[in-house]
Design a protein around this motif. Structure first.
Motif, PDB file in Angstrom:
ATOM      1  N   ASN A   1      -0.124   6.740 -15.748  1.00  0.00           N
ATOM      2  CA  ASN A   1       0.821   7.760 -15.295  1.00  0.00           C
ATOM      3  C   ASN A   1       1.606   7.279 -14.076  1.00  0.00           C
ATOM      4  O   ASN A   1       1.054   6.639 -13.174  1.00  0.00           O
ATOM      5  CB  ASN A   1       0.088   9.053 -14.940  1.00  0.00           C
ATOM      6  CG  ASN A   1      -0.543   9.704 -16.155  1.00  0.00           C
ATOM      7  OD1 ASN A   1      -0.084   9.529 -17.281  1.00  0.00           O
ATOM      8  ND2 ASN A   1      -1.616  10.454 -15.928  1.00  0.00           N
ATOM      9  N   PHE A   2       2.902   7.625 -14.079  1.00  0.00           N
ATOM     10  CA  PHE A   2       3.763   7.243 -12.949  1.00  0.00           C
ATOM     11  C   PHE A   2       3.144   7.693 -11.628  1.00  0.00           C
ATOM     12  O   PHE A   2       3.051   6.924 -10.673  1.00  0.00           O
ATOM     13  CB  PHE A   2       5.146   7.862 -13.129  1.00  0.00           C
ATOM     14  CG  PHE A   2       6.070   7.637 -11.967  1.00  0.00           C
ATOM     15  CD1 PHE A   2       6.726   6.430 -11.814  1.00  0.00           C
ATOM     16  CD2 PHE A   2       6.280   8.637 -11.022  1.00  0.00           C
ATOM     17  CE1 PHE A   2       7.579   6.207 -10.734  1.00  0.00           C
ATOM     18  CE2 PHE A   2       7.118   8.426  -9.944  1.00  0.00           C
ATOM     19  CZ  PHE A   2       7.776   7.214  -9.798  1.00  0.00           C
ATOM     20  N   TYR A   3       2.740   8.966 -11.568  1.00  0.00           N
ATOM     21  CA  TYR A   3       1.971   9.432 -10.422  1.00  0.00           C
ATOM     22  C   TYR A   3       0.516   9.531 -10.839  1.00  0.00           C
ATOM     23  O   TYR A   3       0.214  10.132 -11.868  1.00  0.00           O
ATOM     24  CB  TYR A   3       2.439  10.806  -9.927  1.00  0.00           C
ATOM     25  CG  TYR A   3       1.606  11.295  -8.753  1.00  0.00           C
ATOM     26  CD1 TYR A   3       1.888  10.860  -7.464  1.00  0.00           C
ATOM     27  CD2 TYR A   3       0.520  12.141  -8.945  1.00  0.00           C
ATOM     28  CE1 TYR A   3       1.112  11.275  -6.393  1.00  0.00           C
ATOM     29  CE2 TYR A   3      -0.260  12.557  -7.877  1.00  0.00           C
ATOM     30  CZ  TYR A   3       0.036  12.125  -6.606  1.00  0.00           C
ATOM     31  OH  TYR A   3      -0.745  12.513  -5.543  1.00  0.00           O
ATOM     32  N   PRO A   4      -0.396   8.920 -10.143  1.00  0.00           N
ATOM     33  CA  PRO A   4      -0.273   8.337  -8.800  1.00  0.00           C
ATOM     34  C   PRO A   4      -0.120   6.820  -8.788  1.00  0.00           C
ATOM     35  O   PRO A   4      -0.083   6.213  -7.725  1.00  0.00           O
ATOM     36  CB  PRO A   4      -1.617   8.701  -8.176  1.00  0.00           C
ATOM     37  CG  PRO A   4      -2.567   8.561  -9.325  1.00  0.00           C
ATOM     38  CD  PRO A   4      -1.810   9.039 -10.544  1.00  0.00           C
ATOM     39  N   PHE A   5      -0.028   6.189  -9.989  1.00  0.00           N
ATOM     40  CA  PHE A   5      -0.261   4.748 -10.021  1.00  0.00           C
ATOM     41  C   PHE A   5       0.908   3.906  -9.543  1.00  0.00           C
ATOM     42  O   PHE A   5       0.711   2.731  -9.238  1.00  0.00           O
ATOM     43  CB  PHE A   5      -0.725   4.327 -11.421  1.00  0.00           C
ATOM     44  CG  PHE A   5      -2.151   4.704 -11.679  1.00  0.00           C
ATOM     45  CD1 PHE A   5      -3.178   3.972 -11.110  1.00  0.00           C
ATOM     46  CD2 PHE A   5      -2.473   5.818 -12.440  1.00  0.00           C
ATOM     47  CE1 PHE A   5      -4.501   4.327 -11.304  1.00  0.00           C
ATOM     48  CE2 PHE A   5      -3.786   6.186 -12.641  1.00  0.00           C
ATOM     49  CZ  PHE A   5      -4.810   5.445 -12.078  1.00  0.00           C
ATOM     50  N   VAL A   6       2.114   4.453  -9.430  1.00  0.00           N
ATOM     51  CA  VAL A   6       3.168   3.648  -8.807  1.00  0.00           C
ATOM     52  C   VAL A   6       2.836   3.411  -7.335  1.00  0.00           C
ATOM     53  O   VAL A   6       3.052   2.320  -6.789  1.00  0.00           O
ATOM     54  CB  VAL A   6       4.547   4.316  -8.966  1.00  0.00           C
ATOM     55  CG1 VAL A   6       4.654   5.613  -8.191  1.00  0.00           C
ATOM     56  CG2 VAL A   6       5.659   3.357  -8.536  1.00  0.00           C
ATOM     57  N   PHE A   7       2.252   4.415  -6.675  1.00  0.00           N
ATOM     58  CA  PHE A   7       1.868   4.270  -5.264  1.00  0.00           C
ATOM     59  C   PHE A   7       0.627   3.383  -5.129  1.00  0.00           C
ATOM     60  O   PHE A   7       0.539   2.559  -4.213  1.00  0.00           O
ATOM     61  CB  PHE A   7       1.593   5.647  -4.661  1.00  0.00           C
ATOM     62  CG  PHE A   7       2.739   6.598  -4.811  1.00  0.00           C
ATOM     63  CD1 PHE A   7       3.859   6.481  -4.007  1.00  0.00           C
ATOM     64  CD2 PHE A   7       2.716   7.612  -5.760  1.00  0.00           C
ATOM     65  CE1 PHE A   7       4.933   7.350  -4.132  1.00  0.00           C
ATOM     66  CE2 PHE A   7       3.776   8.488  -5.904  1.00  0.00           C
ATOM     67  CZ  PHE A   7       4.894   8.361  -5.089  1.00  0.00           C
ATOM     68  N   ILE A   8      -0.321   3.553  -6.044  1.00  0.00           N
ATOM     69  CA  ILE A   8      -1.546   2.761  -6.005  1.00  0.00           C
ATOM     70  C   ILE A   8      -1.241   1.290  -6.261  1.00  0.00           C
ATOM     71  O   ILE A   8      -1.805   0.389  -5.636  1.00  0.00           O
ATOM     72  CB  ILE A   8      -2.547   3.285  -7.053  1.00  0.00           C
ATOM     73  CG1 ILE A   8      -2.975   4.712  -6.706  1.00  0.00           C
ATOM     74  CG2 ILE A   8      -3.760   2.372  -7.170  1.00  0.00           C
ATOM     75  CD1 ILE A   8      -3.622   4.875  -5.359  1.00  0.00           C
ATOM     76  N   THR A   9      -0.338   1.020  -7.202  1.00  0.00           N
ATOM     77  CA  THR A   9      -0.010  -0.357  -7.560  1.00  0.00           C
ATOM     78  C   THR A   9       0.737  -1.070  -6.433  1.00  0.00           C
ATOM     79  O   THR A   9       0.442  -2.215  -6.101  1.00  0.00           O
ATOM     80  CB  THR A   9       0.824  -0.386  -8.851  1.00  0.00           C
ATOM     81  OG1 THR A   9       0.097   0.266  -9.897  1.00  0.00           O
ATOM     82  CG2 THR A   9       1.125  -1.818  -9.269  1.00  0.00           C
ATOM     83  N   ILE A  10       1.704  -0.396  -5.829  1.00  0.00           N
ATOM     84  CA  ILE A  10       2.459  -1.003  -4.720  1.00  0.00           C
ATOM     85  C   ILE A  10       1.556  -1.241  -3.520  1.00  0.00           C
ATOM     86  O   ILE A  10       1.656  -2.279  -2.851  1.00  0.00           O
ATOM     87  CB  ILE A  10       3.651  -0.118  -4.337  1.00  0.00           C
ATOM     88  CG1 ILE A  10       4.714  -0.178  -5.449  1.00  0.00           C
ATOM     89  CG2 ILE A  10       4.260  -0.548  -3.006  1.00  0.00           C
ATOM     90  CD1 ILE A  10       5.875   0.768  -5.245  1.00  0.00           C
ATOM     91  N   ALA A  11       0.660  -0.316  -3.245  1.00  0.00           N
ATOM     92  CA  ALA A  11      -0.376  -0.468  -2.224  1.00  0.00           C
ATOM     93  C   ALA A  11       0.193  -0.993  -0.906  1.00  0.00           C
ATOM     94  O   ALA A  11       0.983  -0.322  -0.257  1.00  0.00           O
ATOM     95  CB  ALA A  11      -1.505  -1.363  -2.748  1.00  0.00           C
ATOM     96  N   CYS A  12      -0.180  -2.201  -0.507  1.00  0.00           N
ATOM     97  CA  CYS A  12       0.136  -2.728   0.822  1.00  0.00           C
ATOM     98  C   CYS A  12       1.625  -2.891   1.073  1.00  0.00           C
ATOM     99  O   CYS A  12       2.039  -3.038   2.225  1.00  0.00           O
ATOM    100  CB  CYS A  12      -0.557  -4.072   1.034  1.00  0.00           C
ATOM    101  SG  CYS A  12      -2.339  -4.017   0.878  1.00  0.00           S
ATOM    102  N   GLY A  13       2.434  -2.898   0.032  1.00  0.00           N
ATOM    103  CA  GLY A  13       3.871  -3.009   0.235  1.00  0.00           C
ATOM    104  C   GLY A  13       4.448  -1.841   0.988  1.00  0.00           C
ATOM    105  O   GLY A  13       5.539  -1.943   1.566  1.00  0.00           O
ATOM    106  N   ALA A  14       3.725  -0.703   1.003  1.00  0.00           N
ATOM    107  CA  ALA A  14       4.195   0.485   1.715  1.00  0.00           C
ATOM    108  C   ALA A  14       3.162   1.028   2.693  1.00  0.00           C
ATOM    109  O   ALA A  14       3.500   1.468   3.785  1.00  0.00           O
ATOM    110  CB  ALA A  14       4.584   1.585   0.722  1.00  0.00           C
ATOM    111  N   ALA A  15       1.892   1.040   2.307  1.00  0.00           N
ATOM    112  CA  ALA A  15       0.825   1.555   3.172  1.00  0.00           C
ATOM    113  C   ALA A  15      -0.481   0.894   2.768  1.00  0.00           C
ATOM    114  O   ALA A  15      -0.765   0.769   1.583  1.00  0.00           O
ATOM    115  CB  ALA A  15       0.712   3.078   3.055  1.00  0.00           C
ATOM    116  N   SER A  16      -1.270   0.504   3.746  1.00  0.00           N
ATOM    117  CA  SER A  16      -2.505  -0.209   3.449  1.00  0.00           C
ATOM    118  C   SER A  16      -3.599   0.179   4.418  1.00  0.00           C
ATOM    119  O   SER A  16      -3.443   0.024   5.633  1.00  0.00           O
ATOM    120  CB  SER A  16      -2.279  -1.720   3.515  1.00  0.00           C
ATOM    121  OG  SER A  16      -3.512  -2.412   3.441  1.00  0.00           O
ATOM    122  N   GLY A  17      -4.713   0.670   3.883  1.00  0.00           N
ATOM    123  CA  GLY A  17      -5.849   0.982   4.723  1.00  0.00           C
ATOM    124  C   GLY A  17      -6.445  -0.240   5.375  1.00  0.00           C
ATOM    125  O   GLY A  17      -7.049  -0.157   6.454  1.00  0.00           O
TER     126      GLY A  17
END
Length: 582
Positions: A281-297
């Motif tokens: 699914n586009f949400y949430p996995f577009v954010f999960i896949t990009i990961a460190c490119g935008a935010a990284s724990g």
């Protein structure tokens, strides 16, 4: 559509973020002051705590957080189109990722350079610290296992030209660190000579690539290097290596973007495709896949694990923390452009009459095709090298330069993360009162063993999905700790609170999606597949996903209870300081 105009808009967002939002965070939300005495001074030991020039520290921090992820994640996520990937990489970084990195650094310097897990104990409770340390242990071990897999595959495959520059840089950095710290040689001449040697090594590697095609052998060497880097003083390898690496990345990113604007390419990818074949699914996995490119724990561990121990002045946190994440986001933006507008048409594809759009569709025909870790790094290297080639450089040398940049920063993250994992094990040992675990050599051994456990697992693509979820969950939890810290001090918590809610919700939804995916056809042992049968996920992925999900929910509940407790306590803001035991 020409890719230049959206890219210029992205640069404007970066400028606004650093000058406006970053200054607001530093001066008004966290109230950092130049007269604050940082832990680098009060606890100086010249091993972990060491006041450092802010530009050197920026390079160390930037290189430590910038590994494969900001290139690899966006290079996969563009299967949903260039627009969502570009928007999240840029806007997500400015409003979430940079806020996260800065907040973790600011909170840590107010807490004697303690890790974000230790801060969690102070603002949430003792149980929270244990939960946080467990999540960190899973997340860092898993992430570095994936990095080891990808670096080894690149060394054993098409990037043998990066071996000599990567190994030679370690020697140059060690000599540079000794001369600067032990002999007092000025930084500027060391930098000029060291960087010149580094560029020369790129040319040597291009001319004499190493052809050792044994991924398992490379994994063992990488783990040995990580172990050594974990126990050495920061001045002896990490700081000079990261500083030189950051200069190489500045040069590489600058050349790529200048070449991009010279070439002014059009996008070969669609702007948006909500349902690619076989994709989650586009949400949430577009954010999960990009990961460190935008935010990284993971960045919260660097900010609070090594960077906070070296910050000379408190207000340097905006340059190092917020600015460092903008630098990583620039690399993520470059990955989006390289894989969507920098598509290279091979001679074979040209002979078949394929356009750039056709070549892109071949690479991203299905989710299975798009999610291969090694091939996607190759796509990034090809596209970025094409931008450098637009400046008139030899294509082979340009590809070698980009390859060295990719692998060098993956190695830098590997050594820094192993050190952070060592700190994590030492904190676990302190919490359990197990003295042996507080020995840096024992802790390093356990850290390297846990990384190796994942590195020798064959389910790299599945591990990346779990890593992305754990990474975003950890980012949400670090933001949650920073939010509670602000609440406890009577300051406005919404700058961190809103990103906290989004990140936690996204990570928890992704965890449920992973559990559903991994539960189909999971297996305890490899077996021969029937014709047409999908590759099963090993039981390890399912177990790790369950464990991380439970820990994340538990810690969130603990934080919610702490928030209610803070709201009920009628104390003056000046009494709401975080306290730490000696």
């Amino acid at each position: 559509m020409n890719a230049v105009w959206p890219t210029l808009a992205c640069f404007a967002v970066y400028l606004w973020g650093y000058r406006v939002w970053g200054r607001r965070l530093s001066d008004r939300v966290f109230g950092l002051r130049d007269d604050e005495v940082t832990p680098a001074h009060t606890l100086r030991n010249d091993v972990d705590y060491l006041p450092t020039n802010r530009f050197v520290l920026f390079g160390h921090h930037f290189a430590s957080i910038t590994g494969l992820s900001p290139m690899l994640g966006p290079a996969i996520a563009v299967i949903w189109g260039w627009a969502p990937a570009m928007i999240w990489v840029v806007v997500g970084a400015v409003l979430v990722g940079c806020v996260h990195d800065f907040a973790a650094l600011a909170v840590s310097i107010r807490a004697r350079g303690q890790s974000i897990g230790k801060v969690a104990e102070a603002v949430v409770g003792r149980r929270a610290k244990g939960l946080f340390l467990a999540i960190i242990f899973f997340g860092v071990s898993l992430a570095m296992g994936v990095f080891t897999i990808v670096i080894a595959s690149l060394f054993a495959g098409s990037q043998g030209s990066a071996v000599i520059p990567s190994g030679g840089l370690m020697v140059v950095a060690a000599v540079m660190g000794w001369l600067a710290f032990r002999r007092g040689v000025a930084l500027m001449p060391l930098t000029v000579v060291g960087f010149a040697i580094q560029l020369g090594l790129v040319w040597v590697g291009h001319r004499y690539p190493v052809g050792w095609a044994d991924p398992a052998g490379w994994k063992w060497l990488l783990l040995a290097y990580a172990a050594a880097a974990s126990v050495l003083p920061v001045w002896s390898l990490l700081q000079p290596r990261d500083f030189l690496n950051s200069l190489l990345l500045y040069l590489g990113i600058g050349m790529c973007f200048v070449g991009f604007f010279v070439e002014a390419p059009r996008f070969a990818a669609p702007a948006f495709d909500p349902s690619p074949a076989g994709a989650p699914n586009f949400y949430p996995f577009v954010f999960i896949t990009i990961a460190c490119g935008a935010a990284s724990g993971f960045h919260s561990l660097v900010s609070s694990g090594t960077t906070a121990k070296q910050l000379d002045r408190a207000r340097d946190a905006r340059l190092v923390g917020y600015g460092g994440m903008i630098g990583e986001s620039l690399l993520g933006l470059l990955a989006v452009l390289a894989t969507t507008a920098g598509v290279v048409i091979s001679p074979a594809a040209a002979a078949q009459g394929k356009s750039a759009e056709g070549v892109w569709r071949d690479h991203y025909a299905t989710w299975h095709a798009a999610s291969g870790l090694g091939p996607k790094m190759e796509r990034f290297i090809e596209g970025a090298a094409g931008f450098v080639g637009a400046l008139g450089f030899d294509p082979g040398l340009a590809a070698a330069l980009i390859g060295v940049i990719v692998i060098s920063f993956a190695l830098t993250t590997l050594d820094s993360a192993t050190r952070l994992l060592r700190y994590n094990v030492e904190e676990i040992g302190a919490s359990l009162r197990v003295g042996a675990l507080q020995n840096r050599f024992v802790a390093t051994g356990l850290a390297v063993a846990s990384i190796g456990f994942f590195a020798f697992n064959d389910a790299a693509a599945g591990l990346w999905k779990v890593f992305g979820t754990v990474n975003q969950l950890l980012a949400g939890l670090a933001l949650l700790v920073a939010t509670l810290y602000l609440v406890r001090r009577g300051r406005n918590p919404w700058v961190t609170g809103i990103p906290t809610g989004f990140m936690l919700l996204t990570a928890l939804v992704a965890t449920l999606g992973n559990l559903e995916s991994f539960s189909h056809g999971w297996t305890f042992a490899p077996r021969e597949l029937r014709p047409g049968e999908a590759t099963p996920m090993p039981w390890l992925l399912f177990v790790v996903a369950v464990a991380v999900g439970v820990l994340g929910v538990w810690l969130t509940v603990e934080a919610a209870l702490a928030f209610r407790r803070f709201r009920r306590e009628a104390r003056a803001p000046e009494a709401l300081e975080v306290r730490f035991e000696d």
